[in-house]
Scaffold this active site. Sequence first.
Site, mmCIF file in Angstrom:
data_model
loop_
_atom_site.group_PDB
_atom_site.id
_atom_site.type_symbol
_atom_site.label_atom_id
_atom_site.label_comp_id
_atom_site.label_asym_id
_atom_site.label_seq_id
_atom_site.Cartn_x
_atom_site.Cartn_y
_atom_site.Cartn_z
ATOM 1 N N HIS A 182 37.120 26.560 60.963
ATOM 2 C CA HIS A 182 38.600 25.826 59.963
ATOM 3 C C HIS A 182 38.715 27.637 58.658
ATOM 4 C CE1 HIS A 182 39.409 23.409 63.521
ATOM 5 N NE2 HIS A 182 37.894 23.797 63.739
ATOM 6 N N HIS A 190 38.441 19.130 68.124
ATOM 7 C CA HIS A 190 39.064 19.378 66.887
ATOM 8 C C HIS A 190 38.975 17.566 65.843
ATOM 9 C CE1 HIS A 190 39.436 20.288 62.316
ATOM 10 N NE2 HIS A 190 40.693 20.550 62.539
ATOM 11 N N HIS A 206 47.988 18.185 64.394
ATOM 12 C CA HIS A 206 46.598 17.537 64.518
ATOM 13 C C HIS A 206 46.850 16.494 65.829
ATOM 14 C CE1 HIS A 206 45.667 20.274 60.657
ATOM 15 N NE2 HIS A 206 44.918 20.757 61.542
HETATM 16 MN MN MN Z 1 41.537 24.050 61.402
#
Ligand code: MN
Length: 259
Positions: free
Chosen positions: A74, A84, A209
């Site tokens: 990343h 992730h 995320h």
């Molecule tokens: Mn990332």
Amino acid sequence: MTAAAELLANLSTSIQGGAIKVVDLTQTLTPTTPVIALPPEVGANSPPFSMIPVSNFDEKGPGWAWNEIRMGEHTGTHFDAPNHWHTGRTYPDGGPATIPADQLIAPACVIDCSDESAENPDFLMEVEHIKAWEEKHGKIPAKSWVLMRTDWSKRTDPDAFLNGGHTPGPSIEAAKFLAEERDVMGFGVETVGTDAGMAGMFDPPFPAHHFMHGNNRYGLASLTNLDKLPPKGAVIITPPLKIAGGSGSPLRVLALVAG
Ligand code: MN
């Protein structure tokens, strides 16, 4: 010639002739490329980009130069795969080596939050900002990228770029809305990560995320040149490196834009 073959021939001719422009949305990787800095109590940090020569036209290889590179997945302009995040870790097609290739070329909607972000580094894009964009440009089509323009990439000093963790991003509701109500392909930003700098304290933490990867969708961070894209109509090309068991990777992101 079939219609599809004609379309493809026109595409390459248009790119070569300049009717379709190629805009590079990628930062250059250097040892000073900013990397997200997590507080020590949160977890381990990721190494910055570094490069050492294997040979450089010398006794280790007289006629050739090549290097060994090291960095976290990343780092710089990079792709976040669903794997992730804890919410996306079980998708069999959610890793950089397993994402279907046809997901890696898609249209982009660009929401301009540059004025708001200049005024307030902790600016959060809300659902109302997304709906205001849709009033002008129509509903965000499913499987489109949504790119949040903040002009953050114009901050060339790494400290100003990271800004002590005060960086803009989407609100909890906006992240959920894009993933669940708009079924977007992914969410991309100019900042070091797809979430706002303060999003570790949100509930759930890091909602971009959480919701994007929880819905098997993707992220793009540290993009540049978003000010060179139209609000609608660009197509972006986003293939991460095909790393088995990986969580994402640095990549070159290219946009095709009508000239
Ligand atoms: Mn990332």
